[in-house]
Design an enzyme around this catalytic site. Structure first.
Site, PDB file in Angstrom:
ATOM      1  N   SER A   1       0.802  -1.213   0.000  1.00  0.00           N
ATOM      2  CA  SER A   1       0.000   0.000   0.000  1.00  0.00           C
ATOM      3  C   SER A   1       0.848   1.282   0.000  1.00  0.00           C
ATOM      4  CB  SER A   1      -0.963  -0.034   1.189  1.00  0.00           C
ATOM      5  OG  SER A   1      -1.917   0.988   1.102  1.00  0.00           O
TER       6      SER A   1
ATOM      7  N   ASP B   1       9.913   5.930 -10.230  1.00  0.00           N
ATOM      8  CA  ASP B   1       9.496   6.568 -11.488  1.00  0.00           C
ATOM      9  C   ASP B   1      10.238   7.870 -11.742  1.00  0.00           C
ATOM     10  OD1 ASP B   1       7.777   4.516 -11.981  1.00  0.00           O
ATOM     11  OD2 ASP B   1       5.941   5.728 -11.988  1.00  0.00           O
TER      12      ASP B   1
ATOM     13  N   LYS C   1      -0.794  -4.191  -3.128  1.00  0.00           N
ATOM     14  CA  LYS C   1      -2.067  -3.659  -2.652  1.00  0.00           C
ATOM     15  C   LYS C   1      -2.191  -2.223  -3.144  1.00  0.00           C
ATOM     16  CE  LYS C   1      -5.321  -1.945   0.002  1.00  0.00           C
ATOM     17  NZ  LYS C   1      -5.663  -0.522   0.134  1.00  0.00           N
TER      18      LYS C   1
END
Length: 446
Positions: A306, A317, A331
């Site tokens: 999560s 990224d 998740k």
């Protein structure tokens, strides 16, 4: 009436064994592969509602014991939500209160984040410095019995209630770890748990370590204080940071956004997308980087879920950090707390998380830049290598009787700490990578 979604109410997955002694680079976001569209309008399913009413009446009339209307309706609501996905649920007054307190970092129980898989209770992650962590429970362990009661087929909420109890009371869990080993039993003592979500230390001069055990409302603030202390301890000069998110089961979205923002100077951190307008949100970074571009290595494993995956995905990224470890949990759905009244609420999945480059975390997880499984360090002397040794030589001298060490030498040997490689092999490798990045003048996964 449904309460509008607020960032602070977007909570991570998992059941925390809680109270009463029991219990979130690219400049713009790329769209996901498919954009969810609302289903076509449907008439009220009168036949199905009639069937529901008939079943309700039949239970009231014929069940072996009398059943209160309220209990039947609450059970029906629980069934509707549990049939959607593993993370949507109905929260009664006690569960709602536990959820609110748990995100502030203080609750009671075993200190374990669990989910359900194939009818069994699965350990998502043990929380640092809790009975579960001290007992050696690991991410991926399967709980098959609770105090000799089989878990197979048991509702997750019921399993969690069994694991709750007064602080100081004991509970026995039967654990299955892997498919080639027999189950084993672990006895834990329930405790009131105060979770310190941030731990920090200096690994070597200039190289810092920060461990985040979960994401609470004040985690980002506490991390910034820890980094400030690490800077002071290293004469204001940090050459690099290991950010440890292993076995971090997640937490509040704002905590993940704040931690990511601390190391990014612009661009998107994470965005959510669902069917309703209020579920589509974007979170962007401010202009300051607390490390001024010093390299970062992020450690993750299968217990990183999560909010942990949001941080790892954002830094990856943006090429701000190198992610090392094993595939994360996956998740990537958003649960929104929708109050029904002052004491009850729904926890409803309303959206999915996407990284700045548009990658869905849900059921995929974050793939590390460098895969690094848990390893066992052994000094060369213990590795049983078939190398030529002095003892293999003909007419070698015998070892002779060693001199008795002085008392002070014995004392020093006792106090000597094991090397970092023996203490934590993954952290040892992360530190080596950090040194290499620093010497090459790189920031992360460039």
């Amino acid at each position: 009436m449904k309460t509008p979604i607020k960032p602070g109410l977007l909570l991570s997955f998992g059941i925390l064994l809680a109270l009463t002694g029991a219990r979130a680079g690219a400049e713009t976001a790329a769209p996901p592969a498919t954009t969810p569209t609302p289903p076509p309008a449907q008439d009220l399913p009168l036949d199905d509602l009639r069937t529901f009413a008939e079943v309700f009446g039949r239970i009231k009339a014929d069940y072996v014991e009398g059943v209160q209307d309220k209990a039947l309706i609450e059970n029906a609501i629980r069934g509707m939500l549990s049939g959607l996905d593993p993370h949507s649920s109905y929260l009664d007054s006690e569960e709602y209160r536990e959820l609110q307190v748990g995100t502030k970092g203080e609750f009671g129980g075993l200190g374990i984040e669990v989910g359900q898989e194939d009818g069994f209770v699965k350990v998502i992650a043990p929380i640092d410095d809790t009975p579960a962590q001290r007992a050696g429970l690991q991410a991926g362990d399967t709980i098959v019995r609770i105090d000799e009661k089989p878990v197979k087929g048991m509702n997750l909420d019921d399993a969690v209630k069994l694991m709750r109890g007064q602080p100081g009371t004991k509970i026995q869990l039967t654990i299955l770890r892997g498919t080639d080993k027999p189950p084993f039993e672990v006895t834990l003592e329930r405790a009131v748990i105060q979770v310190a979500s941030v731990k920090s230390r200096t690994l070597e001069p200039g190289y810092a370590y920060v461990r985040l055990s979960q994401f609470q409302s004040h985690t980002a603030e506490d991390m910034l204080k820890a980094i400030d202390e690490l800077k002071k301890a290293n004469d204001g000069n940090l050459k690099g940071l290991v950010l440890d998110l292993r076995n971090n089961p997640g937490g509040v979205l704002n905590g993940a956004v704040g931690v990511s923002d601390a190391f990014l100077t612009d661009g998107l951190i994470v965005y959510t997308q669902g069917r309703i307008k209020d579920s589509r949100m974007q979170f962007k970074a401010g202009p300051d980087d607390v490390l001024n571009g010093a390299p970062i290595v992020v450690l993750v494993n299968s217990g990183s879920a999560s909010a942990s995956e949001i941080v790892a995905g954002a830094l990856q990224d943006h090429k701000r950090a190198l992610v090392m470890g094993s595939q994360t949990f996956g998740k990537g759905s958003v649960q929104t707390i929708v109050p029904i009244d002052d004491s009850r609420a729904l926890k409803l999945t309303t959206a999915r998380y996407y990284t700045p480059l548009g990658r869905s975390i849900q059921a995929q997880g974050i793939t590390p830049d460098i895969m690094l499984e848990r390893g066992e360090f052994k000094p060369l002397a213990e590795q049983n290598l078939n190398a030529l040794k002095e003892a293999n030589l003909v007419r070698h001298l015998s070892e002779g009787a060693p001199p008795e060490p002085e008392a002070k030498d014995k004392e020093n040997e006792k106090d000597k700490k094991p090397p970092l490689a023996a203490e934590d092999f993954q952290l040892f490798e992360a530190l080596n990578m950090l040194k290499g990045l620093n010497r090459l003048g790189l920031r992360g996964n460039q």
